[in-house]
Design a protein around this motif. Sequence first.
Motif, short mmCIF file in Angstrom:
data_model
loop_
_atom_site.label_atom_id
_atom_site.label_comp_id
_atom_site.label_asym_id
_atom_site.label_seq_id
_atom_site.Cartn_x
_atom_site.Cartn_y
_atom_site.Cartn_z
N PHE A 1 0.34 9.30 -9.08
CA PHE A 1 1.53 8.31 -8.88
C PHE A 1 3.04 9.10 -8.28
N GLN A 2 3.88 8.39 -7.82
CA GLN A 2 5.06 8.95 -7.47
C GLN A 2 6.16 9.12 -8.71
N ASN A 3 5.88 8.10 -9.67
CA ASN A 3 6.51 7.81 -10.67
C ASN A 3 5.60 8.41 -11.92
N LEU B 1 -2.37 11.63 -3.33
CA LEU B 1 -1.00 12.01 -3.78
C LEU B 1 0.16 11.66 -3.21
N ASP B 2 0.91 10.83 -4.03
CA ASP B 2 2.15 10.34 -3.53
C ASP B 2 3.47 11.27 -4.09
N GLU B 3 3.73 12.16 -3.29
CA GLU B 3 4.85 13.09 -3.49
C GLU B 3 4.68 13.79 -4.85
N LYS C 1 4.78 4.90 3.44
CA LYS C 1 3.64 5.96 2.94
C LYS C 1 3.05 5.37 1.64
N THR C 2 3.99 4.99 0.59
CA THR C 2 3.57 4.62 -0.72
C THR C 2 2.56 3.36 -0.69
N THR C 3 3.07 2.30 0.49
CA THR C 3 2.29 1.28 0.72
C THR C 3 0.90 1.42 1.29
MG LIG Z 1 6.93 6.23 -1.81
#
Ligand SMILES: [Mg+2]
Lengths: 383, 310
Positions: free
Chosen positions: A92-94, A166-168, A53-55
Amino acid sequence: MSSTDVLGRTEGGDLRLAGLTKRFGAFTAVDSLDLTIPQGSFFALLGASGCGKTTTLRMVSGLEDPTAGQIFLGDQDVTDAKPYRRPVNTVFQNYALFPHLDIFENVAFGLRRRGFKSVKPQVETMLELVELGHLAKRKPTQLSGGQQQRIALARALINQPQVLLLDEPLGALDLKLRRQMQIELKRIQTEVGLTFVHVTHDQEEAMTMADTIAVMNQGRIEQLGSPAELYENPATTFVANFLGQSNLIPGTVETATDDVVTVSAYGRRLTLDAGRCRSVSGKVILGVRPEKVQLAAAEADVPSGRNVLSGTVSDTSFIGVSTQYLVKLPSGEELSVFEQNTGREIQRPGAEVFVYWDPSQGFGLDGDQDIEAGAALDEEGAA
Amino acid sequence: MSTSLLDKADPPAQQAPPEERRQRRNLTPWVLLLPGLLWLVLFFLVPILTSVSASVQTGNFDDGFKLTWHWANFVDAVKPYWRQYLHSGIFSVATTVLCLALGYPVAYFIAFKGGKWKSLLMALVIVPSFTSFLIRTIAWKTILADNGSVVRVLNDLHILTVTSKLGITVGTHVLASPGAVVCGMVYNFLPFMILPLYTSLEKIDPRLLEAGNDLYCSTFQTWRRITLPLSMPGVIGGTLLTFIPAVGDYVNAQLLGNASTGVVGQSIENLFLRKTDGYPVGSAMSVIMMVGTLVLVMMYIRKAGTEDLI
Ligand SMILES: [Mg+2]
Ligand SMILES: Nc1ncnc2c1ncn2[C@@H]1O[C@H](COP(=O)(O)OP(=O)(O)OP(=O)(O)O)[C@@H](O)[C@H]1O
């Protein structure tokens, strides 16, 4: 509709991925993705951890170069465009908030880089939207995880990109705030009409928010459709297990007409709508959602025209609004049954029962797949 | 069960009274600090007090020195030596600026592009320091010698004509010129610049740079808006670590300079070792250098520190 924004880009158009592939060495993280995300839609990319997903998002934002394939925004090929030239922003997820800037400057960052002179009103509106106006002077490290996440959202959203990735974005929030932000996000999306691509491994989140869900598994799209479509008509065992729970019963097609398919399983004859059956010969997997299944103490109590199996109750959990049963079939497999609390008698473990469901509620899947696919992953994701 | 518990416990009589125990515990940090404190007093405080006191004494080696509060020493320490102060200042500032200009790209490259070679590359930066400072500086005499290839190339390209006009080199030579002194200093202090820069650059999360890229920053803008501010602690650390020793350095000026590139350190050495009554004025010069450097450094940290270091 098409208009020109400050960066001189033409707005409008769908996001289209064509044969998008990413390999890390010999490992294929994203495998030939073909996808069209209509402008202004809320699109959810749902899948277990590590499915790519992130990729995928990183390739859309330009932070990762695809190994093969193309990305289009409207009729424009942006495959080779630099990330800072794409009308795409990422949450970003982070979080990736800038530690040397305060919250206000973090949110103002994108506008300032694009040469906006007065950013105060927009930033303040944005901070109000995420209910963190009082923290404008703080540094990111002085915020809780959930607050940082909301700032990350504000920082991307303020740019009104053509596509927001939107990454989580709600992963670190507690349940109450999560629900609140889900509603808020959905509201914002409807209001500003941006395309949202929302990555999550929370299937409930995907179902409540998205217009369209793509279920991803090992770098491929397993199925794409509206939440109801995916839930009612899963195309694979992975989707059936990952999106909610399913009772999957292996069987063999006996007869198939244009309307009805008859399957023999566990020595019984079960039927289902031909329109919901993806395999009409040989081995087949018959699926039915637990809430569509009912219990009867005697076969005589089962209304006519239903699919019936007999078994023994092996577990009963009374939840209040419903009762969840596990019914062991003579073959040893267990079916799960959710029965609404309508005041009916509760069956205790050990009771001999008949489970039945309306044939129109079942779905049929190709019999040549792993019946357990996606089941363990869902539990992992939900935990 | 209860008896066995009692058996294991120390008899109460053998335990120290609680107050005594607390006191002993309070002393522990001091005991641990003692060697360090002794060291500082012996080798830092005493010498400083000695030179401060010497700076207001009069006398000579034969008759001894007396504390006469002769403040005029400070006038004697400045007036005839203003050129040396100027040279020390110019050389150290030039060295610091050049070290930063050379060191930043190196540290940046190693931190962000070094990959698995990072440690090796950093070792290569430091390894030359394992040789003696003096030997390395003398080696520069060979490198910059008149019949060496460096000077030949520079002459062929007519670069020395330009630099000599600017007063950096002298005629067709590099050695025995301000340029040579700064070359030597930059070479010697470069690792002190690169190390702190590398440390702070290496700490930067590359995902922040991606976020910058995503938010409309070109590569340069990303560096300007994110990398540079986040590496400021390294810049400040590196410039201090370079500037402070560079101000006091006189080996490079001695070995690579000429009669008109004298720095304060050389004058102090002369006063201390080659004049019988030079002690007080030399001490006064040391005190001026110390206080001057301290004030400059404080001002610098003050100024740089307003941007909230991380
Ligand atoms: Mg991810
Ligand atoms: N730079 C990389 N080098 C090698 N493999 C990578 C790299 N980035 C990702 N992968 C691999 O690609 C796969 C997909 O990673 P990705 O980050 O897209 O997963 P994800 O679906 O976002 O998972 P999660 O839900 O945990 O965030 C993973 O198996 C991961 O190990």
